[in-house]
Design a protein around this motif. Structure first.
Motif, short mmCIF file in Angstrom:
data_model
loop_
_atom_site.label_atom_id
_atom_site.label_comp_id
_atom_site.label_asym_id
_atom_site.label_seq_id
_atom_site.Cartn_x
_atom_site.Cartn_y
_atom_site.Cartn_z
N ALA A 57 0.83 -1.22 0.00
CA ALA A 57 0.00 0.00 0.00
C ALA A 57 0.86 1.26 0.00
CB ALA A 57 -0.93 0.00 1.21
N PRO A 291 -4.49 -0.98 5.17
CA PRO A 291 -3.68 -0.81 3.95
C PRO A 291 -4.30 0.18 2.96
CG PRO A 291 -3.80 -3.12 4.54
CD PRO A 291 -4.76 -2.40 5.43
N LEU A 292 -5.63 0.10 2.77
CA LEU A 292 -6.31 1.00 1.84
C LEU A 292 -6.21 2.45 2.33
CD1 LEU A 292 -8.15 1.14 -0.74
CD2 LEU A 292 -10.09 1.12 0.85
N LEU A 295 -2.68 3.81 1.87
CA LEU A 295 -2.43 4.09 0.45
C LEU A 295 -2.91 5.51 0.09
CD1 LEU A 295 -3.12 1.64 -2.49
CD2 LEU A 295 -3.72 4.04 -2.69
#
Length: 543
Positions: A57, A291-292, A295
């Motif tokens: 990410a 993780p998203l 990112l």
């Protein structure tokens, strides 16, 4: 010559032993690699899925951010684009308050006053030692590299600086330790503000001249007798944000009282223990989204970044100097300190912290990273809950190695660009104020810029010159936050090692109830780690 010949057998035998050890390790590693199967790779990927997702990410966030810079997005578009990252920050910050209170109360209550006192002394000694070392590294690096060579005339300025006096800042720190309203401490901190007020000043006058002036002009006499003076005075104020320091002091005191109440305090003890467990389950759920969020946090910040052309010459050298200082502290000093005290492999321990470190890099807040740090230390590194619950909340509030290093380094850099020669006494003053100011820096993004004012004021440097370094602060803030989180985590490992005898004695007194609780499968473990719950990662591998 004889002496040299006499030493040859010892040297030779030592070299042979080293060579033999290296050969043995190489053979073992070769056998291990050859014995790896598809199932081993699959189980490794499942075990470390979150760490791998988080690292990927970060890489994707950097690529996406630089790819979208050419589109020249407006401020509104950047905010919409960064929204998934903002959600992650809000989720983590939502858990910080109940996590600090519940973990500290349960951690302190699970220990007797003697054990918690010893643990507290060890933690504070560790915090002070690493902070002083960080400050010294910052000073030495900036003096050697001398990034501020030249003048500040062509340097880019950005932002505005709020003026604050050192005395008021330290008094605010003490005031925040004892919040008058616990509910208000959950969302506000005390902060001294300044406002201009007019004061009447009586001027002693000559009777003869006064009488003469009254006779000539009554209004003129009044102006002679009184005069209005303008003065900037401190007034009580507040800023939005959790008063973590006040909650830490209250929670430690409350935990000590509950611990001393024995059976009477058991109900409260169980309540806070259940609360802590529930928060950790929520952390495990949020980790699927992390993780998203990371990112978009990183990509959004890169898209929002000002023109890279302003980061040139002295500012580029300053950035490199800070990075070198932080790397020396994080990669050499902290692991070496861990190894010297525990005699365990620090890289195995740090390997278990990767997710927390990457989250710190993405969120730029040690307080927001706290839930992830708890999970990494307790589940992956197997650190005793009683230690993490006490050391981590306190560490996230007062242990700021990266911030201390940065403040000392930045102060001397500003002196260099102003061609201001600092004497030894002034450098000592900077080191002391940087150490003290880092304790007062809240665990929130870019809090170090506020405390920088105190450091510069202590040696008479212009505080407005902080605007020279704001352009790169968003990036350096992430690096120093990562260093802060690493310092807190290694501190937890060291304090656990030094307190192992007190913890064992306490286990014996409590009928091993804590050991049984730790050995049970944790209900908030991640699905991908359930199969590994019976065999925690061995962090005791020797160097």
């Amino acid at each position: 010559m004889t002496k040299g010949n006499g030493e040859d057998p010892k040297t030779g035998s030592r070299m042979e032993r080293i060579q033999k050890g290296v050969r043995k390790r190489t053979l073992l590693a070769k056998k291990k690699v050859q014995s790896i199967t598809k199932d081993d790779v699959k189980s490794y990927l499942l075990r470390n899925a979150f760490v791998l997702f988080t690292v990927v990410a970060v890489i994707l966030g950097v690529i996406l951010g630089f790819s979208l810079r050419s589109y020249k997005m407006s401020y509104r578009e950047v905010k919409y684009f960064s929204f998934p990252g903002e959600l992650l920050m809000r989720m983590l910050q939502m858990l910080v308050l109940p996590l600090i209170v519940s973990s500290l109360v349960t951690g302190i209550a699970a220990l007797d006053s003697k054990a918690s006192g010893k643990m507290g002394v060890r933690a504070v000694v560790y915090y002070m030692s690493t902070t002083i070392i960080a400050v010294l590294i910052g000073i030495i690096i900036v003096v050697i590299i001398h990034p501020g060579k030249g003048t500040k005339e062509n340097m880019h300025r950005e932002g505005k600086i709020v003026q604050v006096t050192a005395a008021d800042a330290f008094l605010d720190l003490i005031r925040n330790m004892f919040p008058p309203n616990l509910v208000e401490a959950c969302f506000k901190q005390f902060k001294t503000n300044y406002e201009k007020r007019m004061f009447k000043v009586n001027i002693p006058s000559n009777d003869t001249s006064t009488v003469a002036s009254i006779i000539s002009n009554v209004s003129e006499a009044m102006e002679t007798l009184t005069q209005m003076r303008e003065e900037i005075v401190p007034v009580p104020g507040s800023v939005n944000g959790v008063n973590a320091l006040g909650l830490v002091v209250f929670s430690i005191s409350f935990g000590l009282v509950i611990g001393s109440m024995k059976e009477q305090g058991q109900a409260l003890k169980d309540f806070f223990d259940s609360l802590n467990e529930a928060i950790m389950r929520l952390v495990a759920l949020i980790m699927w989204y992390a993780p998203l969020g990371i990112l978009f946090l990183i990509a959004g910040k890169i898209v929002e970044m000002e023109d890279m052309g302003v980061i040139g010459g002295q500012l580029a050298m300053y950035t490199v100097t800070v990075i070198i200082g932080l790397l020396i502290h994080a990669v050499i000093v902290l692991p070496l300190l861990y190894f010297l005290i525990t005699r365990k492999n620090p890289w195995v321990f740090i390997g278990g912290l990767i997710q927390a470190l990457v989250t710190a890099l993405g969120t730029s807040s040690s307080s927001a990273t706290l839930p992830v740090t708890f999970k990494c230390l307790e589940e992956i590194n197997g650190v005793d809950k009683r230690v993490t619950r006490f050391v981590l909340p306190v560490g996230a509030t007062i242990n700021m190695d990266g911030t201390a290093l940065y403040e000392a380094l930045a102060a001397i850099f500003i002196a260099q660009v102003n061609n201001f020669e600092l004497n030894f006494g002034q450098i000592i003053t900077i080191s002391i104020t940087a150490t003290a100011a880092s304790i007062g820096a809240a665990g929130i993004p870019q809090a170090g810029l506020v405390t920088m004012v105190i450091v510069l004021t202590s040696v008479g440097l212009p505080t407005d010159d902080i605007t020279l370094i704001i352009a790169v602060d968003w990036f350096l803030d992430r690096l120093r936050t990562t260093t802060n989180v690493l310092g807190d985590s290694i501190g937890a490992g060291i304090v656990e090692h030094l307190s192992r005898h007190e913890l064992k004695n306490r286990d014996a007194e409590m009928g091993n109830s804590v050991i049984e609780e730790n050995e049970m499968k944790k209900p908030y473990q991640l699905i991908s780690q359930e199969n590994e719950s019976d065999k925690p990662l061995d962090s005791e591998t020797k160097m």
